[in-house]
Design a protein around this motif. Structure first.
Motif, mmCIF file in Angstrom:
data_model
loop_
_atom_site.group_PDB
_atom_site.id
_atom_site.type_symbol
_atom_site.label_atom_id
_atom_site.label_comp_id
_atom_site.label_asym_id
_atom_site.label_seq_id
_atom_site.Cartn_x
_atom_site.Cartn_y
_atom_site.Cartn_z
ATOM 1 N N ARG A 23 0.772 -1.296 -0.171
ATOM 2 C CA ARG A 23 0.023 -0.450 -0.087
ATOM 3 C C ARG A 23 1.509 1.442 -0.218
ATOM 4 O O ARG A 23 0.177 1.849 0.258
ATOM 5 C CB ARG A 23 -1.030 0.126 1.659
ATOM 6 N N THR A 24 2.436 0.753 -0.136
ATOM 7 C CA THR A 24 3.012 2.618 -0.138
ATOM 8 C C THR A 24 2.873 3.098 -1.506
ATOM 9 O O THR A 24 2.694 2.509 -2.277
ATOM 10 C CB THR A 24 4.108 2.435 -0.265
ATOM 11 N N PRO A 25 2.760 3.969 -1.547
ATOM 12 C CA PRO A 25 1.947 5.863 -2.383
ATOM 13 C C PRO A 25 3.554 5.019 -3.203
ATOM 14 O O PRO A 25 4.721 4.800 -2.462
ATOM 15 C CB PRO A 25 2.149 6.598 -2.214
ATOM 16 N N ALA A 26 3.228 5.105 -4.940
ATOM 17 C CA ALA A 26 4.184 5.462 -5.606
ATOM 18 C C ALA A 26 5.546 6.499 -5.370
ATOM 19 O O ALA A 26 5.142 8.132 -4.632
ATOM 20 C CB ALA A 26 4.036 6.540 -6.773
ATOM 21 N N ASP A 27 6.350 6.219 -5.487
ATOM 22 C CA ASP A 27 7.472 7.634 -4.928
ATOM 23 C C ASP A 27 7.375 8.592 -6.133
ATOM 24 O O ASP A 27 7.176 8.299 -7.348
ATOM 25 C CB ASP A 27 8.927 6.815 -5.358
ATOM 26 N N ARG A 28 8.410 10.154 -5.353
ATOM 27 C CA ARG A 28 7.978 11.159 -6.794
ATOM 28 C C ARG A 28 9.650 11.282 -6.423
ATOM 29 O O ARG A 28 10.594 11.994 -5.858
ATOM 30 C CB ARG A 28 7.665 11.933 -6.338
ATOM 31 N N VAL A 29 10.043 11.529 -8.134
ATOM 32 C CA VAL A 29 11.390 11.608 -8.789
ATOM 33 C C VAL A 29 11.433 12.972 -8.744
ATOM 34 O O VAL A 29 10.716 13.144 -9.615
ATOM 35 C CB VAL A 29 12.209 11.104 -9.488
ATOM 36 N N VAL A 30 12.022 13.813 -8.000
ATOM 37 C CA VAL A 30 11.865 15.092 -7.855
ATOM 38 C C VAL A 30 13.407 16.122 -9.189
ATOM 39 O O VAL A 30 14.589 15.393 -8.151
ATOM 40 C CB VAL A 30 11.698 16.220 -6.723
ATOM 41 N N VAL A 31 12.825 16.751 -9.685
ATOM 42 C CA VAL A 31 14.181 16.776 -10.393
ATOM 43 C C VAL A 31 14.924 18.358 -10.155
ATOM 44 O O VAL A 31 13.390 19.099 -10.454
ATOM 45 C CB VAL A 31 13.731 16.815 -12.057
ATOM 46 N N ASN A 32 16.184 18.281 -10.368
ATOM 47 C CA ASN A 32 16.385 19.859 -9.809
ATOM 48 C C ASN A 32 16.562 20.550 -11.838
ATOM 49 O O ASN A 32 17.826 19.994 -12.189
ATOM 50 C CB ASN A 32 17.578 19.549 -9.605
ATOM 51 N N PRO A 33 15.841 20.835 -12.056
ATOM 52 C CA PRO A 33 16.552 21.468 -13.364
ATOM 53 C C PRO A 33 17.591 22.162 -14.451
ATOM 54 O O PRO A 33 18.171 22.050 -15.182
ATOM 55 C CB PRO A 33 15.198 22.128 -13.941
ATOM 56 N N ASP A 34 17.931 22.959 -13.062
ATOM 57 C CA ASP A 34 19.795 23.347 -13.428
ATOM 58 C C ASP A 34 20.113 21.876 -13.193
ATOM 59 O O ASP A 34 21.293 22.545 -14.288
ATOM 60 C CB ASP A 34 19.304 24.435 -11.966
ATOM 61 N N ALA A 35 20.168 21.205 -12.313
ATOM 62 C CA ALA A 35 21.963 20.823 -12.378
ATOM 63 C C ALA A 35 21.529 20.006 -13.666
ATOM 64 O O ALA A 35 22.368 19.017 -14.400
ATOM 65 C CB ALA A 35 21.715 20.209 -10.921
ATOM 66 N N TYR A 36 20.130 18.727 -13.894
ATOM 67 C CA TYR A 36 20.152 17.940 -15.155
ATOM 68 C C TYR A 36 20.707 18.509 -16.439
ATOM 69 O O TYR A 36 21.007 17.802 -17.155
ATOM 70 C CB TYR A 36 18.496 17.989 -14.550
ATOM 71 N N GLY A 37 20.310 20.126 -16.529
ATOM 72 C CA GLY A 37 20.416 20.301 -17.455
ATOM 73 C C GLY A 37 21.993 20.545 -18.239
ATOM 74 O O GLY A 37 22.284 20.999 -19.346
ATOM 75 N N MET A 38 22.169 20.354 -17.257
ATOM 76 C CA MET A 38 24.107 20.802 -17.264
ATOM 77 C C MET A 38 24.790 19.111 -17.505
ATOM 78 O O MET A 38 25.861 19.004 -18.306
ATOM 79 C CB MET A 38 24.961 20.609 -15.934
ATOM 80 N N LEU A 39 23.513 18.155 -17.432
ATOM 81 C CA LEU A 39 24.308 17.107 -18.126
ATOM 82 C C LEU A 39 24.151 16.620 -19.226
ATOM 83 O O LEU A 39 22.971 16.971 -20.400
ATOM 84 C CB LEU A 39 23.055 15.424 -17.266
ATOM 85 N N GLY A 40 24.630 15.609 -20.047
ATOM 86 C CA GLY A 40 24.979 15.392 -21.737
ATOM 87 C C GLY A 40 23.987 14.075 -21.018
ATOM 88 O O GLY A 40 22.994 13.510 -20.655
ATOM 89 N N PRO A 41 23.459 13.379 -22.588
ATOM 90 C CA PRO A 41 22.649 12.676 -22.799
ATOM 91 C C PRO A 41 23.141 11.502 -21.911
ATOM 92 O O PRO A 41 21.565 10.560 -21.421
ATOM 93 C CB PRO A 41 22.747 12.111 -24.651
ATOM 94 N N VAL A 42 24.374 10.939 -22.156
ATOM 95 C CA VAL A 42 24.130 9.358 -20.767
ATOM 96 C C VAL A 42 24.267 9.629 -19.989
ATOM 97 O O VAL A 42 22.939 9.007 -18.985
ATOM 98 C CB VAL A 42 25.955 9.127 -21.557
ATOM 99 N N GLY A 43 24.555 11.250 -19.281
ATOM 100 C CA GLY A 43 24.314 11.478 -18.197
ATOM 101 C C GLY A 43 23.162 11.716 -17.015
ATOM 102 O O GLY A 43 22.533 11.251 -16.142
ATOM 103 N N GLN A 44 22.376 12.124 -18.235
ATOM 104 C CA GLN A 44 21.016 12.106 -18.129
ATOM 105 C C GLN A 44 20.244 10.698 -17.911
ATOM 106 O O GLN A 44 19.371 10.532 -17.098
ATOM 107 C CB GLN A 44 19.950 13.228 -18.875
ATOM 108 N N GLN A 45 20.250 9.940 -18.724
ATOM 109 C CA GLN A 45 19.502 8.796 -18.592
ATOM 110 C C GLN A 45 20.273 7.784 -17.383
ATOM 111 O O GLN A 45 19.129 6.691 -16.757
ATOM 112 C CB GLN A 45 20.324 7.598 -19.618
ATOM 113 N N VAL A 46 21.288 7.843 -17.401
ATOM 114 C CA VAL A 46 21.564 7.261 -15.927
ATOM 115 C C VAL A 46 20.969 7.675 -14.737
ATOM 116 O O VAL A 46 20.448 6.684 -13.849
ATOM 117 C CB VAL A 46 23.057 7.505 -15.278
ATOM 118 N N VAL A 47 20.779 9.215 -14.373
ATOM 119 C CA VAL A 47 20.299 9.740 -13.794
ATOM 120 C C VAL A 47 18.626 9.045 -13.527
ATOM 121 O O VAL A 47 18.493 8.890 -12.303
ATOM 122 C CB VAL A 47 20.386 11.385 -13.858
ATOM 123 N N LEU A 48 18.184 9.381 -14.631
ATOM 124 C CA LEU A 48 16.252 8.673 -14.812
ATOM 125 C C LEU A 48 17.208 7.227 -14.372
ATOM 126 O O LEU A 48 15.677 6.569 -13.528
ATOM 127 C CB LEU A 48 16.259 8.921 -15.545
#
Length: 403
Positions: free
Chosen positions: A237-262
């Protein structure tokens, strides 16, 4: 559980933050008739909030406006809600104004199997005819905010994801949905399918928005690409987790880094029910990184530059990373080495004992329920080794891979 801000990496922070709010004991002031003087106001406020909640679920803006300020409705009307309710815990009244402490409970349709709860402070005013109306609603003191507290929420649906954002275009939010839709199958391939197999992403307008939602200073998350919130050791019964994104830091990552994070953060969602006080951060974060990097082709030297530097300098860690090594407030290089060390420990298990044993080891640690003896017992029962021998082998593995 946070995504590392360095370009081709991700990191989890081991922070599981269920929203916490005080449950205040109502001191009942008894009037001359023997009834609590606050009963009437509390009941009246509860009825107002009940009507407000019903209007949200019915998508009835006029009915919502009849209860007071309509800002909240405008901001959250795009969110697909299956449930929305308030429970008043206390009312502090001064003449024709009042402040109510309330528990908001809600579920996102198709994602939450149990309610998400949040402490809220509601301000009200009483009209000449005695009716109470809401003038404002905000997060309770020390409670994290909700995305709609930041502005009007836009919604993008993916095949395996729901992305809610404030201050971003639909096209920008679609990129997050695409990343999450690739992450979910990747996690299921590594971990298995005994989890919800979908993820909710929250994308606030900025780092400040992220920090406000998590109830912490912005400095705590500077350079952190994403954080997963939820309760550890969750049952069905645990609710779904939320992934909260920091758009400032996330935007500094390349495509591979962004995929690894998610993928890393989605791993935390998948493993939540098997992660508890028994699970050391080197394992929970190392495993999430292992899944995140799995299939990327990144070598240890590419993905663990801080630990490589230490090994080359003859400073091979004497022991596996401790939970204290994962703190945000400390040395950033020490923090990076902790995540890299955990990742390489899990990578070693996958290579030496096999990927199925790595998963079994993770689950066995969590099944212990408490920290003492959990890792040692799982190493013996699943890997057939001792903690001392494992640590020695890990230290040699670091030297071989990074030296």
């Amino acid at each position: 559980m946070a995504g590392r801000g360095r370009a081709c990496g991700s990191r989890g922070v081991g922070l599981w933050r269920p929203l916490v709010f005080p449950v205040l004991l109502l001191v009942l002031l008894v009037g001359c008739g023997g009834r609590p003087a606050t009963d009437s106001a509390r009941a009246d406020v509860q009825r107002v909030l009940d009507r407000r909640a019903a209007a949200v679920l019915a998508h009835d803006e006029d009915a919502y406006a009849a209860t007071g300020d309509r800002t909240g409705y405008t901001r959250l009307r795009a969110v697909p809600l299956a449930a929305w309710s308030y429970r008043v815990t206390a009312v502090h009244r001064s003449g024709d104004t009042a402040t109510a402490d309330a528990e908001l409970s809600y579920r996102i349709e198709g994602y939450d199997r149990a309610p998400v709860t949040a402490g809220r402070t509601v301000r009200l005013i009483r009209a000449a005819d005695g009716r109470w109306t809401v003038t404002s609603e905000r997060p309770a003191m020390k409670a994290g905010g909700q995305l709609w507290d930041r502005g009007t929420v836009a919604v993008v649906r993916g095949a395996h994801s729901l992305v809610l954002g404030v201050g971003h275009s639909g096209a920008r939010l679609r990129t997050f949905a695409d990343l999450a839709d690739r992450a979910v199958p990747a996690v299921s391939e590594a971990w298995g399918t005994d989890w919800a197999r979908h993820v909710v992403l929250l994308v606030p307008e900025s780092l400040d928005g992220m920090a406000a939602m998590l109830g912490s200073p912005a400095s705590s998350y500077r350079g952190i690409a994403a954080v997963t919130t939820g309760e550890t050791g969750g049952a069905a019964r645990t609710p779904a987790d939320r992934v909260v994104v920091n758009p400032d830091a996330y935007g500094m990552l390349g495509p591979v880094g962004q995929q690894v994070v998610l993928t890393h953060e989605t791993t935390h969602v998948a493993t939540r029910a098997h992660t508890n006080a028994a699970t050391p951060l080197w394992l929970s974060e190392g495993y999430a990184d292992w899944v995140g990097y799995r299939g990327t082709g990144r070598t240890p030297k590419q993905a663990a530059p801080e630990l490589e530097h230490a090994v080359v300098q003859g400073q091979v860690p004497a022991e596996l990373p401790t939970d204290g090594d994962f703190g945000f407030a400390g040395d950033a290089n020490r923090l990076a080495r902790a995540y890299e060390g955990g990742w390489l420990a899990c990578r070693m298990i996958a290579e030496r004992w096999g990927e199925e044993r790595l998963e079994a080891f993770y689950r066995a640690v969590g099944e212990h329920g408490k920290r003492d003896g959990a890792v040692e017992g799982a190493m013996e029962s699943v890997l057939g080794t001792t903690e001392a021998d494992f640590t020695a082998e890990w230290r040699q593995y670091l030297h071989d891979q990074l030296g």
